[in-house]
Motif scaffolding. Structure first.
Motif, PDB file in Angstrom:
ATOM      1  N   GLY A 123       0.811  -1.207   0.000  1.00 21.53           N
ATOM      2  CA  GLY A 123       0.000   0.000   0.000  1.00 21.53           C
ATOM      3  C   GLY A 123       0.841   1.252   0.000  1.00 21.53           C
ATOM      4  N   MET A 124       0.192   2.380   0.131  1.00 22.89           N
ATOM      5  CA  MET A 124       0.886   3.663   0.079  1.00 22.89           C
ATOM      6  C   MET A 124       1.898   3.804   1.215  1.00 22.89           C
ATOM      7  SD  MET A 124      -0.752   7.502  -0.093  1.00 22.89           S
ATOM      8  CE  MET A 124      -1.387   7.451   1.586  1.00 22.89           C
ATOM      9  N   ASP A 125       1.567   3.210   2.380  1.00 18.49           N
ATOM     10  CA  ASP A 125       2.443   3.340   3.546  1.00 18.49           C
ATOM     11  C   ASP A 125       3.229   2.079   3.866  1.00 18.49           C
ATOM     12  OD1 ASP A 125       1.604   5.996   3.964  1.00 18.49           O
ATOM     13  OD2 ASP A 125      -0.200   5.276   5.002  1.00 18.49           O
ATOM     14  N   GLY A 126       3.296   1.128   2.914  1.00 22.87           N
ATOM     15  CA  GLY A 126       4.102  -0.068   3.160  1.00 22.87           C
ATOM     16  C   GLY A 126       3.360  -1.357   2.927  1.00 22.87           C
ATOM     17  N   ASP A 127       3.866  -2.450   3.510  1.00 26.60           N
ATOM     18  CA  ASP A 127       3.302  -3.787   3.298  1.00 26.60           C
ATOM     19  C   ASP A 127       1.918  -3.928   3.929  1.00 26.60           C
ATOM     20  OD1 ASP A 127       5.568  -4.544   1.961  1.00 26.60           O
ATOM     21  OD2 ASP A 127       6.541  -5.410   3.729  1.00 26.60           O
ATOM     22  N   ARG A 128       1.093  -4.737   3.269  1.00 24.62           N
ATOM     23  CA  ARG A 128      -0.256  -5.016   3.744  1.00 24.62           C
ATOM     24  C   ARG A 128      -0.528  -6.513   3.632  1.00 24.62           C
ATOM     25  NH1 ARG A 128       0.377  -0.543   5.043  1.00 24.62           N
ATOM     26  NH2 ARG A 128      -0.908   1.314   4.690  1.00 24.62           N
ATOM     27  N   LEU A 129      -1.512  -6.973   4.393  1.00 23.35           N
ATOM     28  CA  LEU A 129      -1.990  -8.342   4.259  1.00 23.35           C
ATOM     29  C   LEU A 129      -3.408  -8.264   3.698  1.00 23.35           C
ATOM     30  CD1 LEU A 129      -1.647 -11.397   4.769  1.00 23.35           C
ATOM     31  CD2 LEU A 129      -2.698 -11.031   7.015  1.00 23.35           C
ATOM     32  N   ALA A 130      -3.623  -8.859   2.533  1.00 19.36           N
ATOM     33  CA  ALA A 130      -4.939  -8.846   1.896  1.00 19.36           C
ATOM     34  C   ALA A 130      -5.581 -10.222   2.033  1.00 19.36           C
ATOM     35  CB  ALA A 130      -4.816  -8.464   0.432  1.00 19.36           C
TER      36      ALA A 130
END
Length: 203
Positions: A123-130
């Motif tokens: 994402g815009m601010d770093g890693d994400r879990l989807a």
């Protein structure tokens, strides 16, 4: 005379409430692919509709009958939607994005019986879990509460899939794993008495 007029108004209103409620259910069932049940409801619906319309057309000079017909239609729309919500037909797909990829989201949800597919995103601010989660609609609110308890800041989007095919999750539904998980949590929170819960399982 007044008594007969009131009875006629009540009959017309009741007929239209039933007719529109059935109509709402028929449309929803058709959209969900349950065409045969929808056809049966449609048959009953049109018979009731013809009766109600016939009563109104035979008494067009009576304004109260027209008002009753209109009110019955409006109430029928509301009652039909309430019935559908109570039945909670079908499934819902919930997409979740967590700002913390280290949370054991997938494991916790699978333990409760939900079908989960997860992947790492950026994402815009770093890693994400989807995550993509499949659940019966009747347990949709419980799923939201579970997600929020795991990650209060999780971003949630939900929609209804029209068709589901394949996957291991159908077997999990048949085994009632989600049902047992929900009952267990209610028992622990004190919402369902333990004796009542045990007796319902034995049945």
């Amino acid at each position: 005379m007044l008594e007969n007029a009131l009875i006629m108004v009540a009959i017309i209103m009741a007929i239209n409430i039933i007719y529109v409620s059935l109509s709402t259910l028929r449309v929803i069932l058709t959209l969900k692919g349950r065409r045969y049940i929808a056809a049966v409801i449609g048959t009953i619906e049109i018979i009731i509709y013809t009766l109600g319309l016939g009563l109104v057309l035979d008494n067009l000079g009576e304004i109260q009958n027209l008002v009753a017909y209109g009110l019955g239609y409006g109430i029928g729309v509301i009652s039909g939607s309430i019935i559908e919500e109570k039945l909670a037909l079908g499934y819902t797909t919930v997409n979740v994005i967590s700002s913390n990829p280290d949370i054991t989201f997938t494991k916790q949800l699978r333990e409760k019986g939900y079908g989960v597919t997860s992947w790492y995103a950026y994402g815009m601010d770093g890693d994400r879990l989807a995550l993509q989660i499949l659940s019966p609609r009747k347990y949709e609110l419980h799923l939201y509460e579970t997600i929020k308890s795991i990650d209060p800041k999780a971003f949630i989007i939900a929609y209804e899939p029209k068709q589901i095919h394949g996957g291991f999750w159908v077997k999990q539904v048949k085994k009632g794993k989600i049902v047992r998980s929900v009952e267990k949590e209610k028992e622990q929170s004190g919402e369902v008495p333990k004796e009542e819960n045990i007796s319902s399982r034995e049945q």
